[in-house]
Write a protein that holds these residues in place. Sequence first.
Motif, mmCIF file in Angstrom:
data_model
loop_
_atom_site.group_PDB
_atom_site.id
_atom_site.type_symbol
_atom_site.label_atom_id
_atom_site.label_comp_id
_atom_site.label_asym_id
_atom_site.label_seq_id
_atom_site.Cartn_x
_atom_site.Cartn_y
_atom_site.Cartn_z
ATOM 1 N N ILE A 132 -53.617 73.396 12.039
ATOM 2 C CA ILE A 132 -52.242 73.439 12.571
ATOM 3 C C ILE A 132 -52.254 73.159 14.071
ATOM 4 O O ILE A 132 -53.159 73.577 14.783
ATOM 5 C CB ILE A 132 -51.605 74.829 12.328
ATOM 6 C CG1 ILE A 132 -51.480 75.119 10.823
ATOM 7 C CG2 ILE A 132 -50.229 74.934 12.983
ATOM 8 C CD1 ILE A 132 -51.071 76.536 10.508
ATOM 9 N N LYS A 133 -51.215 72.492 14.537
ATOM 10 C CA LYS A 133 -51.049 72.228 15.971
ATOM 11 C C LYS A 133 -49.711 72.825 16.417
ATOM 12 O O LYS A 133 -48.728 72.769 15.678
ATOM 13 C CB LYS A 133 -51.047 70.708 16.182
ATOM 14 C CG LYS A 133 -50.787 70.243 17.613
ATOM 15 C CD LYS A 133 -50.760 68.709 17.649
ATOM 16 C CE LYS A 133 -50.203 68.191 18.961
ATOM 17 N NZ LYS A 133 -51.000 68.566 20.131
ATOM 18 N N VAL A 134 -49.686 73.401 17.606
ATOM 19 C CA VAL A 134 -48.424 73.917 18.166
ATOM 20 C C VAL A 134 -47.660 72.745 18.781
ATOM 21 O O VAL A 134 -48.199 72.009 19.600
ATOM 22 C CB VAL A 134 -48.685 74.972 19.274
ATOM 23 C CG1 VAL A 134 -47.370 75.455 19.863
ATOM 24 C CG2 VAL A 134 -49.472 76.146 18.738
ATOM 25 N N LEU A 135 -46.405 72.593 18.395
ATOM 26 C CA LEU A 135 -45.555 71.588 19.044
ATOM 27 C C LEU A 135 -44.877 72.204 20.263
ATOM 28 O O LEU A 135 -44.943 71.676 21.356
ATOM 29 C CB LEU A 135 -44.511 71.050 18.064
ATOM 30 C CG LEU A 135 -45.030 70.068 17.015
ATOM 31 C CD1 LEU A 135 -43.928 69.712 16.027
ATOM 32 C CD2 LEU A 135 -45.583 68.798 17.665
ATOM 33 N N PHE A 136 -44.200 73.340 20.053
ATOM 34 C CA PHE A 136 -43.612 74.056 21.200
ATOM 35 C C PHE A 136 -43.305 75.494 20.819
ATOM 36 O O PHE A 136 -43.268 75.841 19.641
ATOM 37 C CB PHE A 136 -42.354 73.345 21.736
ATOM 38 C CG PHE A 136 -41.246 73.121 20.726
ATOM 39 C CD1 PHE A 136 -40.188 74.024 20.604
ATOM 40 C CD2 PHE A 136 -41.225 71.981 19.939
ATOM 41 C CE1 PHE A 136 -39.158 73.794 19.701
ATOM 42 C CE2 PHE A 136 -40.187 71.738 19.031
ATOM 43 C CZ PHE A 136 -39.150 72.661 18.913
ATOM 44 N N MET A 137 -43.130 76.328 21.845
ATOM 45 C CA MET A 137 -42.784 77.740 21.636
ATOM 46 C C MET A 137 -41.591 78.107 22.508
ATOM 47 O O MET A 137 -41.513 77.681 23.658
ATOM 48 C CB MET A 137 -43.961 78.646 21.991
ATOM 49 C CG MET A 137 -45.153 78.488 21.082
ATOM 50 S SD MET A 137 -46.292 79.874 21.277
ATOM 51 C CE MET A 137 -47.832 79.109 20.803
ATOM 52 N N VAL A 231 -43.041 76.401 16.894
ATOM 53 C CA VAL A 231 -42.819 75.277 15.982
ATOM 54 C C VAL A 231 -44.170 74.590 15.806
ATOM 55 O O VAL A 231 -44.786 74.136 16.775
ATOM 56 C CB VAL A 231 -41.741 74.312 16.516
ATOM 57 C CG1 VAL A 231 -41.610 73.087 15.620
ATOM 58 C CG2 VAL A 231 -40.405 75.043 16.607
ATOM 59 N N LEU A 232 -44.639 74.605 14.570
ATOM 60 C CA LEU A 232 -45.982 74.142 14.252
ATOM 61 C C LEU A 232 -45.918 72.843 13.456
ATOM 62 O O LEU A 232 -44.934 72.577 12.770
ATOM 63 C CB LEU A 232 -46.699 75.194 13.391
ATOM 64 C CG LEU A 232 -46.684 76.633 13.897
ATOM 65 C CD1 LEU A 232 -47.233 77.575 12.841
ATOM 66 C CD2 LEU A 232 -47.498 76.755 15.185
ATOM 67 N N VAL A 233 -46.995 72.081 13.517
ATOM 68 C CA VAL A 233 -47.090 70.866 12.711
ATOM 69 C C VAL A 233 -48.456 70.844 12.034
ATOM 70 O O VAL A 233 -49.454 71.321 12.600
ATOM 71 C CB VAL A 233 -46.855 69.588 13.567
ATOM 72 C CG1 VAL A 233 -47.936 69.409 14.622
ATOM 73 C CG2 VAL A 233 -46.777 68.335 12.697
ATOM 74 N N THR A 250 -44.690 64.416 21.111
ATOM 75 C CA THR A 250 -45.197 65.288 22.184
ATOM 76 C C THR A 250 -44.169 65.425 23.306
ATOM 77 O O THR A 250 -43.932 66.527 23.802
ATOM 78 C CB THR A 250 -46.533 64.732 22.731
ATOM 79 O OG1 THR A 250 -47.430 64.573 21.620
ATOM 80 C CG2 THR A 250 -47.162 65.657 23.739
ATOM 81 N N LYS A 251 -43.529 64.315 23.662
ATOM 82 C CA LYS A 251 -42.516 64.334 24.733
ATOM 83 C C LYS A 251 -41.288 65.136 24.284
ATOM 84 O O LYS A 251 -40.767 65.982 25.019
ATOM 85 C CB LYS A 251 -42.135 62.884 25.076
ATOM 86 C CG LYS A 251 -40.832 62.689 25.868
ATOM 87 C CD LYS A 251 -41.057 62.793 27.372
ATOM 88 C CE LYS A 251 -39.873 62.361 28.199
ATOM 89 N NZ LYS A 251 -38.690 63.220 28.108
ATOM 90 N N ALA A 252 -40.819 64.884 23.055
ATOM 91 C CA ALA A 252 -39.650 65.614 22.528
ATOM 92 C C ALA A 252 -39.953 67.118 22.435
ATOM 93 O O ALA A 252 -39.082 67.946 22.694
ATOM 94 C CB ALA A 252 -39.259 65.063 21.159
ATOM 95 N N ALA A 253 -41.207 67.459 22.095
ATOM 96 C CA ALA A 253 -41.610 68.871 21.990
ATOM 97 C C ALA A 253 -41.610 69.538 23.369
ATOM 98 O O ALA A 253 -41.128 70.668 23.521
ATOM 99 C CB ALA A 253 -42.985 68.971 21.352
ATOM 100 N N ALA A 254 -42.128 68.834 24.374
ATOM 101 C CA ALA A 254 -42.150 69.392 25.746
ATOM 102 C C ALA A 254 -40.715 69.608 26.243
ATOM 103 O O ALA A 254 -40.407 70.639 26.866
ATOM 104 C CB ALA A 254 -42.904 68.450 26.682
#
Length: 322
Positions: A132-137, A231-233, A250-254
């Motif tokens: 799993i990768k974190v997109l954003f928190m 939000v995980l992917v 990545t940009k939309a997540a930041a």
Amino acid sequence: MNHKFGIALAGLTLGAAAFAQTKWDLPTAYPATNYHTENIAQFAKDVDAATAGKLKVTVHANASLFKAPEIKRAVQSGQAQAGEILLANFANENPIYALDGVPFLATTYPEAKKLYDASKPAMEKLLAAQGIKVLFMVPWAPQGIYSKKEIGSVADLRGIKWRAYSPATAKIAELIGAQPVQIQQAELSAAMATGVIESYMSSGSTGYDTKTYESIKNFYDTQAWIPKNAVLVNLKAFEALDPATKAAVTKAAADAEARGWKVAQEKNDEYKRLLAERGMKIHKPSPKLDADMRQVGGIMQADWLKAAGADGAAIVDTYKKK
């Protein structure tokens, strides 16, 4: 001839795959009107726009696709490509997930951000090991106590029917002598209306979303902790994207993370105002209640450090030095 034809066909198939639309499902347990869900919907729109429709993210709100406890497993197994979870709910898997649910460790947004920065590398490593990768928190509002009756100290909470929705809230119930009842957010309104629970700890937004003011009239603004949704992917799903699409995600997540932190702070004040307008009494905790709850927090911090070991101690040290 046939051999060449086969190669040409293979080339066509590859070309079609390169331009095929990728679809992701993103389940969340919260209503479409909650700011977390609205923020995620904006993230999905941003991804759609930045990739010219190559990646479509469908947001499934209000536990409609998977219930809250099932979402992390769904992302891990690839049943859903992405999903949103409340990190602290997964403390039983690893204490690091529960750090932002440790009471009175970080009680303001700047402190919560410092704690996030200090724990992020360890969190990412843990999740990566699970594919799993974190997109954003994004944080919730600081947690307070909703109570049917007025309370001046922890003694007033003994025996009360208390909503436990995470290991931390169950542990608080045990320490204050309340009766824990496991209720997910989607079932909360009904549980309050029927008297299944008389008290719980959460944010102003949960109180508003679930119309807590219809059944419970007191909110004690203890600012006990500031939990975060992640939000995980699924790592394979992310790695399967082409470089331009990856960069767009990545940009939309930041952007979603920065926007979410800002909105969380604005909404915290707004929700308290909305609750008050609907008959909720917003109390500043008495010195006794505050001291009692900080004592509970101290026990839980010590427990957390014991469970998290050297990794946990290193994170807390980093946080306290920042």
